[in-house]
Design a protein around this motif. Structure first.
Motif, mmCIF file in Angstrom:
data_model
loop_
_atom_site.group_PDB
_atom_site.id
_atom_site.type_symbol
_atom_site.label_atom_id
_atom_site.label_comp_id
_atom_site.label_asym_id
_atom_site.label_seq_id
_atom_site.Cartn_x
_atom_site.Cartn_y
_atom_site.Cartn_z
ATOM 1 N N ASN A 180 11.033 17.348 -8.666
ATOM 2 C CA ASN A 180 11.719 18.100 -9.722
ATOM 3 C C ASN A 180 12.824 18.909 -9.063
ATOM 4 O O ASN A 180 12.585 19.974 -8.521
ATOM 5 C CB ASN A 180 10.736 19.023 -10.446
ATOM 6 N N TYR A 195 9.556 15.834 -0.806
ATOM 7 C CA TYR A 195 8.764 15.469 -1.982
ATOM 8 C C TYR A 195 9.064 16.381 -3.171
ATOM 9 O O TYR A 195 9.140 15.933 -4.314
ATOM 10 C CB TYR A 195 7.263 15.534 -1.660
ATOM 11 N N MET A 196 9.209 17.679 -2.910
ATOM 12 C CA MET A 196 9.414 18.608 -4.020
ATOM 13 C C MET A 196 10.798 18.411 -4.649
ATOM 14 O O MET A 196 10.940 18.456 -5.865
ATOM 15 C CB MET A 196 9.249 20.054 -3.544
ATOM 16 N N TYR A 234 9.436 19.554 1.455
ATOM 17 C CA TYR A 234 10.650 19.803 0.677
ATOM 18 C C TYR A 234 11.209 18.504 0.096
ATOM 19 O O TYR A 234 11.681 18.469 -1.044
ATOM 20 C CB TYR A 234 11.723 20.469 1.544
#
Lengths: 500, 342
Positions: free
Chosen positions: B218, B213-214, B211
């Motif tokens: 973006n 990284y995501m 999460y």
């Protein structure tokens, strides 16, 4: 009226292509001083391309371009501007943090000899200009604090009073309330008396017929009709826009399509009296299991806002939502997801991670279903592979970065995110926009499969074909209000356009 | 389905080595920098490339390393935490404040058992991190400004606790971890290594790590995927503060004293370690591995400059220039990668 004056602008045989696709094919167009010229056509018919050529945005094209009878070639929008051509784009381009006066004088504020801005003079002149337009606001207030419609009127006023001889208005009325539309029309008529030539592009055909002298219809990059407004009707214009006969390759939806009996399956979503500032007014409807509900309307009609409210991204000002009978107020998109609502927004960029592999894009929304604490990459890949196979995503390589896929395949990935553990309600915004025929058919089949599985599906689109190809029942949204429901009756593209 | 993976590998090979290297620029550049710096100092000074000195470097970067673990989470989310050094300082001071001091230390403190002192200190830094989190997510203050305010708040609490004095004693276990060693290896290096490893495992193998990284990659897409973005952002701010607090407690034991402004240089060092290592300032790219390389670059640079005969005032300028170079590479690496993908 135009016969007795020589045209201020004349285009002959304009052809323009983008990467081998012809957007305009041999179009002639003329504009006289003191004329309001309406332009209609479907999305992609070539209206905007032509206007961008006139405004100096597109400089590469073939054909003759004459201003005051002189052959001209603009090299930039600045050239067009100095030739007295101004354009108001559909999207607001104002500076919300500056004052009203600064916005009116954006780029040419009055200065004294030292180069300092003359604030008092600027405020006074801005106030006078806006008063001529019937706008009564404090010129020193912050523009962003005003309602969107008023902001739009101020932007239009800025362009109208910039001294331009040719003014192009792209979809100026979509965000305006009826009295604001009246004000705009009164001003346009006054400018017409003063000899300004005005081009008025709109999807609202009634508006075009009310204010313009001449109407030109575009279809597939060609000018297909030009008539005096007084001599035509909404029905005739719609017919010219859509075209009859076999010109279109795709199913044209110009003939009546019979909608099925209303479904009596369980209500998944109940929306009651939803409202949001100026965007939505008292919206009430139901979505049922195993039914595709289409919501059609023009750009800016409130579709986007509605979809965001359903997914917990926007908070409504009033009204209630209930999912399977339970009232819900979504505090976040995470809450909406847990309640079984899924959204695919119109912009792929808004829901995909371009620098991450396909399988991570597919698994992100369901990670909490497959792992409590530790990730299970093998399972993620398996799930992704199944989706990639089922939706025929190409290339079928789940480890590839998403950005390497084509647009249509990216759109399928956006759908795939929600399909492993299907939601109760799936909201799709513009699900087939910008797709080729093959990809469109794929998406249509996917949606039909999901309907068969008992999902409630809402399809929101500004393209009548999209709604007609998918929906069992169709609602028409016009300026934030639901104005018509089509169910168990024949519907066609002209009927939809007529209602909107 | 090994075949599709082979196809992928083949696809990447077909696209050629150059684009692959370009997309990996963010990982390669810091490594090259490290090798270059190590080689340079090894040639310039005979005392640099020794096992003893490696131990020195490791010890020198340990406190920065502990703080940088949490900061890596924050920067991966495309946020920033400027309060790390201040929170480290106030936590170090707090743990001393709750410990019985020698009679000559003139601070009106509250002596408690060691475990209680440590617990209170950890609670304090977690609470400050929570304030950062709430300011960022609930009120919506940009992290840059929110943590700037927190920097001052934490410094203020520090000042009130020690009132210009210096405290020396901290609980025994903290003293051991901060300044003791086992089998010749300083405990502080072991703690730093464990925390870096823990951070790496969380980021790589847990759902939360994904999460992070995501959200960094973006944020809008994360929200449209139904992630609770605010919860994730809040969590990384708390993690950052707690890592800083641990670094602060061990740092105080390592230095042998707790006083005002003791950690001021650690703000720049920690940010530099994360960014020099190649973690993207725009979020979503990088990780603890990068931070470790960054720590070594910084450690080698600081240590190596002591081994060569150089104006000590010039060192500050050199560090600044190296940081600038790293920032330039960071921004270019992002662009190159975007080009490689699009």
């Amino acid at each position: 009226m135009r016969e007795d004056r020589s045209p201020i602008l004349e285009l002959q045989g304009i052809t323009k292509s983008f990467g081998g696709v012809e957007a305009l094919r041999g179009v002639d167009f003329a504009l006289s001083p003191g004329e309001i010229h309406g332009l209609v056509g479907e999305n992609g018919a070539g209206k905007s391309t032509l206007m961008k050529i006139i405004a100096g945005v597109h400089t590469e094209f073939s054909g003759r371009f004459l201003i005051d009878g002189q052959e001209t070639h603009f090299r930039s929008a600045r050239d067009a501007h100095s030739a007295g051509i101004a354009m108001v784009h559909q999207e607001l381009s104002v500076a919300p943090d500056l004052t009203v006066a600064e916005n009116v004088f954006l780029g040419n504020q009055p200065t004294n000899r030292l180069g300092l801005v003359q604030w008092r003079r600027m405020a006074r002149e801005a106030g006078e200009q806006l008063a001529r337009f019937g706008i009564d606001v404090d010129p020193m207030s912050r523009l962003g604090d005003l309602p969107i419609g008023l902001q739009q009127l101020i932007e239009i006023a800025r362009v109208l009073f910039s001294g331009a001889r040719i003014v192009i208005l792209d979809e100026p009325t979509s965000a305006l309330s009826p009295p604001e539309v009246e004000r705009l029309f009164a001003t346009l008529r006054r400018l017409r008396e003063e000899g300004t030539a005005i081009v008025f592009i709109s999807h609202f055909i009634e508006d075009i017929l009310r204010v313009s002298d001449t109407v030109t219809v575009f279809r597939n990059g060609r000018k297909v009709a030009e008539t005096a407004s007084a001599a035509t009707s909404k029905g005739a214009l719609i017919e010219a826009m859509i075209g009859r006969g076999g010109e279109a390759l795709e199913h044209s939806y110009s003939d009546d399509l019979m909608l099925p009996q209303p479904s009596d399956s369980s209500v998944v979503l109940k929306v009651n009296q939803l409202s949001l500032a100026r965007s939505l007014k008292d919206i009430s409807f139901e979505a049922r299991a195993g039914e595709v509900l289409g919501i059609y309307g023009f750009m800016g009609c409130g579709q986007q806002e509605l979809s965001r409210i359903l997914f917990g991204k926007l908070k409504p000002d009033g009204g209630t939502l209930a999912v399977e009978g339970k009232p819900k107020t979504f505090a976040s998109t995470a809450a909406a997801r847990r309640a079984g609502v899924a959204l695919v927004p119109e912009s792929r960029r808004a829901m995909l991670f371009h620098q991450e592999p396909v399988y991570k894009n597919i698994s992100i929304s369901i990670l909490d279903r497959i792992s409590a604490l530790l990730l299970k990459p093998a399972q993620e890949r398996d799930i992704a592979k199944r989706q990639v196979e089922q939706l025929q995503i190409r290339p079928p390589v789940v480890g590839l970065d998403l950005g390497m896929l084509s647009g249509g395949n990216q759109q399928k990935v956006a759908l795939a995110k929600w399909l492993t553990y299907p939601p109760k309600l799936l909201v799709l915004c513009e699900p087939t926009r910008g797709m080729d025929v093959g990809a469109k058919n794929d998406v249509i089949n996917i949606v039909r499969d999901l309907r068969a599985k008992g999902l409630a599906i809402i399809v929101l689109s500004t393209e009548p074909e999209t709604v007609l190809s998918l929906a069992d029942r169709i609602l028409v949204l016009k300026r934030g209000a639901l104005v018509r429901e089509f169910t168990n009756e024949p519907v066609s593209k002209d009927r939809l356009l007529e209602a909107a | 389905m090994a075949s599709s993976d082979t196809a992928l590998a083949a696809g990447q090979r077909a696209r050629g080595l150059a684009p692959f290297l370009r997309s990996q620029m963010r990982n390669i550049a810091p490594f090259l920098t490290l090798i270059f710096l190590s080689g340079f100092f090894a040639l310039a000074s005979p005392s640099f490339a020794t096992l003893d000195n490696l131990g020195n470097i490791l010890t020198q970067v340990s406190v920065t390393g502990i703080i940088a673990v949490g900061l890596t989470f924050v920067i991966l989310c495309a946020e920033i935490d400027l309060s790390i050094a201040s929170i480290a300082n106030v936590t170090g001071i707090a743990v001393a404040y709750f410990t019985l001091q020698e009679s000559y230390v003139n601070i009106p403190n509250i002596p408690l058992p060691g475990a209680a002192a440590i617990l209170l200190a950890i609670l304090l830094c977690a609470l400050l991190g929570l304030v950062n989190a709430l300011g960022l997510t609930v009120i919506g203050i940009p992290s840059f400004i929110m943590t700037l305010a927190m920097m001052q708040i934490a410094a203020g609490i520090s000042a009130l606790l020690v009132r210009g004095q210096i405290a020396y004693k901290v609980p025994g276990v903290i003293t051991t971890l901060g300044s003791g060693s086992i089998g010749g290896i300083p405990w502080i290096v072991i703690v730093a290594a464990i925390m870096l490893l823990g951070g790496h495992l969380v980021l790589t193998y847990t759902r939360f790590g994904r999460y992070v990284y995501m959200v960094g990659g973006n944020r809008e897409a994360a929200e449209y995927s139904g992630l609770n973005v605010k919860l994730i952002l809040g969590a990384v701010m708390v993690i950052s503060a707690v890592c800083s607090g641990i670094g602060g407690m061990l740092g105080v034991a390592h230095f042998g004293s707790a006083q005002q402004n003791e950690f001021d240089t650690y703000l720049l060092d920690s940010i530099a370690a994360v960014v020099v290592g190649g973690t993207s300032l725009f979020g979503g790219r990088g990780g603890i591995g990068n931070t470790i390389v960054g720590l070594f670059v910084l450690g080698v640079l600081n240590n190596g400059l002591d081994h060569v005969n150089i104006d000590s005032f010039l060192k500050i300028l050199i560090r600044g220039l190296i940081l600038l170079a790293a920032l330039v590479i960071n921004v270019y690496a992002q662009r190159l990668r975007e080009k490689a993908v699009e």
